[in-house]
Design an enzyme around this catalytic site. Structure first.
Site, PDB file in Angstrom:
ATOM      1  CE  LYS A 124     -26.110 -41.886  54.944  1.00 48.92           C
ATOM      2  NZ  LYS A 124     -26.075 -41.370  56.333  1.00 48.92           N
TER       3      LYS A 124
HETATM    4  C1  PPE Z   1     -25.936 -37.520  60.229  1.00 45.75           C
HETATM    5  C2  PPE Z   1     -27.123 -38.418  60.018  1.00 45.75           C
HETATM    6  N1  PPE Z   1     -28.354 -37.940  60.389  1.00 45.75           N
HETATM    7  C3  PPE Z   1     -29.460 -38.705  60.225  1.00 45.75           C
HETATM    8  C4  PPE Z   1     -29.385 -39.982  59.705  1.00 45.75           C
HETATM    9  C5  PPE Z   1     -30.686 -40.748  59.505  1.00 45.75           C
HETATM   10  O1  PPE Z   1     -30.973 -40.801  58.107  1.00 45.75           O
HETATM   11  P1  PPE Z   1     -31.859 -41.999  57.536  1.00 45.75           P
HETATM   12  O2  PPE Z   1     -31.012 -43.235  57.608  1.00 45.75           O
HETATM   13  O3  PPE Z   1     -32.157 -41.599  56.132  1.00 45.75           O
HETATM   14  O4  PPE Z   1     -33.073 -42.101  58.397  1.00 45.75           O
HETATM   15  C6  PPE Z   1     -28.142 -40.528  59.318  1.00 45.75           C
HETATM   16  C7  PPE Z   1     -28.066 -41.930  58.743  1.00 45.75           C
HETATM   17  N2  PPE Z   1     -26.870 -42.609  59.148  1.00 45.75           N
HETATM   18  C8  PPE Z   1     -26.511 -43.760  58.331  1.00 45.75           C
HETATM   19  C9  PPE Z   1     -25.049 -44.114  58.467  1.00 45.75           C
HETATM   20  C10 PPE Z   1     -24.649 -44.674  59.797  1.00 45.75           C
HETATM   21  C11 PPE Z   1     -23.157 -45.015  59.794  1.00 45.75           C
HETATM   22  O5  PPE Z   1     -22.611 -45.149  60.915  1.00 45.75           O
HETATM   23  O6  PPE Z   1     -22.539 -45.143  58.711  1.00 45.75           O
HETATM   24  C12 PPE Z   1     -27.450 -44.952  58.622  1.00 45.75           C
HETATM   25  O7  PPE Z   1     -28.239 -44.884  59.583  1.00 45.75           O
HETATM   26  O8  PPE Z   1     -27.367 -45.920  57.831  1.00 45.75           O
HETATM   27  C13 PPE Z   1     -27.009 -39.720  59.455  1.00 45.75           C
HETATM   28  O9  PPE Z   1     -25.780 -40.170  59.090  1.00 45.75           O
END
Ligand code: PPE
Length: 307
Positions: A159
């Site tokens: 991330k």
């Molecule tokens: C690209 C991406 N794909 C999938 C996910 C889902 O991952 P998880 O939260 O572990 O289920 C997130 C989280 N995106 C984070 C950041 C959002 C933002 O705008 O900053 C979040 O959901 O906190 C992503 O950034």
């Protein structure tokens, strides 16, 4: 605008929100080498609060750092405890948690050399990521003209801050064209994920999600796969195309910020009945029960804390 809290944890100390600053020659500001997490804490019915899958999020932060060859100068336990401390210090019973480790100022130039790795933890109240109506009525989505990262160009299991330029470009395009979110395809044209969420579709009773190739290994995705299987649904991780999505019975995005957000339309094709389908609603309800401590089978996913 983010609703300010009192303090931000910065390299081991709680500092006043407005004093949590860095130099403009901070390496990460120029070259994007930072790793972060998005974590939510929820208020539970018994009056306690709970952070959802905190251990997994902290583990992913350190995995992301490992992929980017960054050494976070704290242990996982120290960051785990610092997150809880920051929630309590700011008296936040429910909200969003943003840890970020990034390459600090020192040498300029692409090579980070021995620039320090700095770490902050900010917490703030954050409601429905895509708007309150979205959780209930669903959102309108457009396939992005930007492909999701090639798996050997950017490291999508990390991330990483720099990965999100791709997301920002896609999100700005979708919003400018009047949509709520962008659907991103991988470089081969298969459905990947959204700018900040993973995706699921439901067709002929089977729940399908993208395999872990070009996507972030989402903790919400992982939780929903477990929840769905525990509820007796068939869940498969399989590549699928945009036109299979067009004819799906249901579809939804998921993520820590987005939670479970139904998709009602993709590229002007109405999905199912154009609203949250029965499976989506069922999983959304079960997800919120799990994160708020209303389902004891998932208590191991919660780190409870008192203010
Ligand atoms: C690209 C991406 N794909 C999938 C996910 C889902 O991952 P998880 O939260 O572990 O289920 C997130 C989280 N995106 C984070 C950041 C959002 C933002 O705008 O900053 C979040 O959901 O906190 C992503 O950034």
């Amino acid at each position: 605008m983010v609703q300010k809290s009192e303090t931000i944890w910065f390299d081991g100390k709680q500092v006043p929100w407005d004093e949590a600053n860095v130099h403009v020659l901070t390496h990460a500001l120029h070259y994007g080498v930072g790793v972060f997490e998005g974590i939510r804490a929820y208020r539970c019915a018994d009056g306690s609060s709970a952070v959802f899958r905190l251990r997994e999020h902290v583990q992913r932060l350190f995995s992301s750092a490992k992929i980017l060859r960054m050494e976070i100068p704290f242990t996982e336990d120290a960051i785990f405890d610092a997150i809880v401390e920051t929630l309590q210090r700011n008296r936040l019973a429910e909200g969003y948690i943003r840890p970020l480790s990034f390459v600090g100022a020192g040498a300029m130039g692409v090579y980070p050399g021995d620039n320090p790795v700095q770490t902050i933890i900010a917490v703030w109240p954050w409601g429905a990521y895509l708007g309150a109506e979205a959780l209930e009525k669903g959102i309108r989505v457009k396939t992005s003209s930007f492909a999701r990262h090639h798996v050997n160009a950017m490291m999508t299991k990390a991330k990483a801050s720099g990965n999100y330029v791709n997301s920002v470009l896609a999100k700005m395009e979708a919003k400018a064209d009047g949509y709520d979110e962008a659907l991103m395809l991988d470089v081969s044209g298969f459905v990947s994920e959204a700018t900040g969420e993973n995706i699921f579709m439901v067709r002929n009773g089977v729940i399908k999600t993208t395999p872990l190739t070009s996507i972030l290994d989402g903790i919400t995705r992982n939780s929903l796969m477990t929840l769905a299987r525990d509820l007796g649904y068939e869940v498969v991780e399989q590549q699928f195309t945009r036109d299979e999505l067009y004819v799906a019975d249901e579809a939804f995005f998921c993520g820590t910020a987005a939670e479970v957000t139904p998709i009602r339309e993709v590229d002007r094709r109405v999905i199912g009945k154009g609203s949250a389908g029965p499976v989506t609603k069922h999983l959304q309800q079960e997800y919120f029960k799990a994160v708020k401590g209303d389902n004891p089978s998932y208590d191991h996913w919660l780190h409870r804390y008192a203010l």
